[in-house]
Design an enzyme around this catalytic site. Sequence first.
Site, PDB file in Angstrom:
ATOM      1  N   HIS A 266       0.834  -1.202   0.000  1.00  0.00           N
ATOM      2  CA  HIS A 266       0.000   0.000   0.000  1.00  0.00           C
ATOM      3  C   HIS A 266       0.874   1.259   0.000  1.00  0.00           C
ATOM      4  O   HIS A 266       0.747   2.122  -0.871  1.00  0.00           O
ATOM      5  CB  HIS A 266      -0.915  -0.029   1.235  1.00  0.00           C
ATOM      6  CG  HIS A 266      -1.824   1.155   1.352  1.00  0.00           C
ATOM      7  ND1 HIS A 266      -3.140   1.121   0.977  1.00  0.00           N
ATOM      8  CD2 HIS A 266      -1.596   2.420   1.793  1.00  0.00           C
ATOM      9  CE1 HIS A 266      -3.692   2.305   1.183  1.00  0.00           C
ATOM     10  NE2 HIS A 266      -2.773   3.114   1.690  1.00  0.00           N
ATOM     11  N   GLU A 267       1.784   1.338   0.963  1.00  0.00           N
ATOM     12  CA  GLU A 267       2.625   2.537   1.057  1.00  0.00           C
ATOM     13  C   GLU A 267       3.530   2.675  -0.164  1.00  0.00           C
ATOM     14  O   GLU A 267       3.812   3.781  -0.613  1.00  0.00           O
ATOM     15  CB  GLU A 267       3.455   2.512   2.354  1.00  0.00           C
ATOM     16  CG  GLU A 267       2.630   2.487   3.654  1.00  0.00           C
ATOM     17  CD  GLU A 267       1.546   3.564   3.750  1.00  0.00           C
ATOM     18  OE1 GLU A 267       1.698   4.633   3.122  1.00  0.00           O
ATOM     19  OE2 GLU A 267       0.538   3.322   4.443  1.00  0.00           O
ATOM     20  N   HIS A 270       1.736   4.512  -2.821  1.00  0.00           N
ATOM     21  CA  HIS A 270       1.851   5.962  -2.596  1.00  0.00           C
ATOM     22  C   HIS A 270       3.244   6.438  -3.032  1.00  0.00           C
ATOM     23  O   HIS A 270       3.396   7.472  -3.673  1.00  0.00           O
ATOM     24  CB  HIS A 270       1.693   6.281  -1.101  1.00  0.00           C
ATOM     25  CG  HIS A 270       0.280   6.241  -0.601  1.00  0.00           C
ATOM     26  ND1 HIS A 270      -0.721   7.014  -1.138  1.00  0.00           N
ATOM     27  CD2 HIS A 270      -0.298   5.546   0.424  1.00  0.00           C
ATOM     28  CE1 HIS A 270      -1.865   6.786  -0.468  1.00  0.00           C
ATOM     29  NE2 HIS A 270      -1.629   5.893   0.474  1.00  0.00           N
ATOM     30  N   GLU A 296      -4.690   7.880  -2.872  1.00  0.00           N
ATOM     31  CA  GLU A 296      -5.133   6.603  -2.321  1.00  0.00           C
ATOM     32  C   GLU A 296      -5.372   5.585  -3.435  1.00  0.00           C
ATOM     33  O   GLU A 296      -5.175   4.387  -3.246  1.00  0.00           O
ATOM     34  CB  GLU A 296      -6.401   6.848  -1.488  1.00  0.00           C
ATOM     35  CG  GLU A 296      -6.728   5.784  -0.477  1.00  0.00           C
ATOM     36  CD  GLU A 296      -5.657   5.555   0.587  1.00  0.00           C
ATOM     37  OE1 GLU A 296      -4.765   6.414   0.773  1.00  0.00           O
ATOM     38  OE2 GLU A 296      -5.713   4.490   1.222  1.00  0.00           O
TER      39      GLU A 296
HETATM   40 ZN    ZN Z   1      -3.054   5.222   1.910  1.00  0.00          ZN
END
Ligand code: ZN
Length: 502
Positions: A266-267, A270, A296
Site C-alpha cells: 500500500h505505502e 503511494h 489513495e
Molecule cells: Zn493510503
Amino acid sequence: MPTATFTNFLDRARTLSDLRAASSLLNWDQETYMPDGAAAVRAEQSATLDTLAHQMATSGEYATLLDTVREEAERGELEEWEQGVVKESYREFERSRKLPDEFVREMSRAQSVAHHAWKKGREQQDFSIFAPSLERIVALKRQAAEYYGYAENPYDALIDQYEPGMTAAELRPVFDRLREGTGVLLQKIAGFGAPPDDSVLFTDFDAEQQLAFSKSIIQQLGFDFNIGRVDLSAHPFCTSFGSSDVRLTTRIFRNDLRSCLFGLMHEAGHGMYEQGFAPQLVRTPLAQGASMGIHESQSLLWENMVGRSEEFWAWAFPQLAAAFPEQLAGLDSFGFFRSINVMKPSFIRVEADELTYNMHIILRFQIEDDLMNGRMCVADIPAVWNQKSEEYLGIVPPNDSLGCLQDIHWSFGGFGYFASYTLGKLYAAMFFNRAVEQVPDLREQLARGQFGSLLGWLRENLHQWGKAKNASQLVNDICGRPLTETDFLSHLERKIGRVYAG
Ligand code: ZN
C-alpha cells in the site's frame, strides 16, 4: 524562457517547498528514530519551521508577486506547467488567508483538548467524555466552512481541502449506488455458506523474514530504493521530501501475515506515485498528489487490484512459501489467494476488507454531512452510528470504542477526509480496468511477475502530472468518463465468484 517575475516567484515557491520538506523530515524522524526525550524541543523546532513557512506564504511581498504572475498567466505569457504552479499557489494562498489568525489558534487549542478527550473516551468506552470537545470542534468546522465559502453545502468547503472541486452532491448518488451494490454482494457471499479458511495467516511468522520478503516484493513492483527507503513505525505511512527521497514505514505482527506485507505494498503505491512526478515539478506545489483520493487510488491499485489478485499470487506464492515453508505447507497459490480475500462485516474500519470497507466510509460521510448542516447534534452520534451499522453491515458495535470512537479523524477536525478513502477504491478500479484495456496481456504479465508495463502506464498517464491536473481531469483524460462505482463493483463480483465458489 520563463518571465523574470515568474523566475522570482518560482524561487519563493521553492524556498517554501524546502521549508515544508524540512518540516516533514523532522516529522518522519519523530515517528521513526527520535528518542522520546527529544519530544519537547522537537515540537519547538517543528513549530519554528512551520511558522517561517506560514509567514512567507502569507507575506505582502509574496501576495504582490503572486498577483503579478497571475496576470502574466492570464495574458498567456506562461507555459502550461508554470500556469499550474501559479494556480495551485494561489489556491493554497486563498485557503490559508481565509482563516483569521485568532480562529487558527482557537482551532489548534480545541484540537489538542479534543485529542486528549477522544483518547480517554476511547479507553473508557464512553462517548460522553469526548462529546463536549467534539461539539466545539464541529462548531469550529462549521465556522471554518463559512470562512472558506461554498455554493450550497458547508460540508463542500471541507471536502474541498482533500478533494479539490468535489462536492457532497456529487458523491451522494455514487455512494448510494455503491451501498446498494455492496449489499447485493454481501447477500451473494452469504449464499455461498462457509467462507474460505484463513487461519493460516494468523499463525507465527518471523518478523525479520516478513520485512525482507515485503521489501523484496515492493522492489520487484518498481519501488526505487535508490530514491526511497523503508523503516518501522507504530502507524504505517509514506512521506516524501521531493521525488528523490520517498520514505515508507510499515509495522510487523508475528501473528498476522497481512499487516506488514499488504501495508508495505500500500505505502509503496503511494511512494511510486511520488517517485514518478515530472522533473520540472520538483520543489513546486505541483509535486504532490492530485487529491487525497487519487493518491489513495495509487496505493490501493498496488495493494488490492494487483496485490490481492489471483494472477499476482500465481507468481508470488512460491517465493512466500520458500520464506515460510513450515507455516504454508499444504497450501497452494489459489488457496492463499482465497485466504487473503475473505470478506465479512466487522466493527473496525481499518481492519475491514475490500468490500465492506466502503460501508464504514458511507456511514461516516452521512453523519458528517448531517453534522455540518446542523441536521444532527453530537449527542445523537452513538445512536445514529449503531443504527446505520446495523442497516449497512448487519452488526451493532457492543461499545462506542468499537463504534463511533474508533477513528482519530474527528478529534483533529478532519471532516471531509473519509470520502477520499472510498474515492481511492473507485478510482483504482477505474484506472486498473483502463490499463487492462490498453495493455491487453497485462494480467498475464502480472502472473509472470512483470510489473514494468503497468508502472510505465501509470507514470505516463497519471504520475508525471502530480497536481498539474485535478482529479476529475485525470479521470476523464484516462478513462474517458467521470467517476463511477461500476468498475469497482464488477471487480469485486468477479473476485467473489473466484474466492467463494473456488
Ligand atoms: Zn493510503
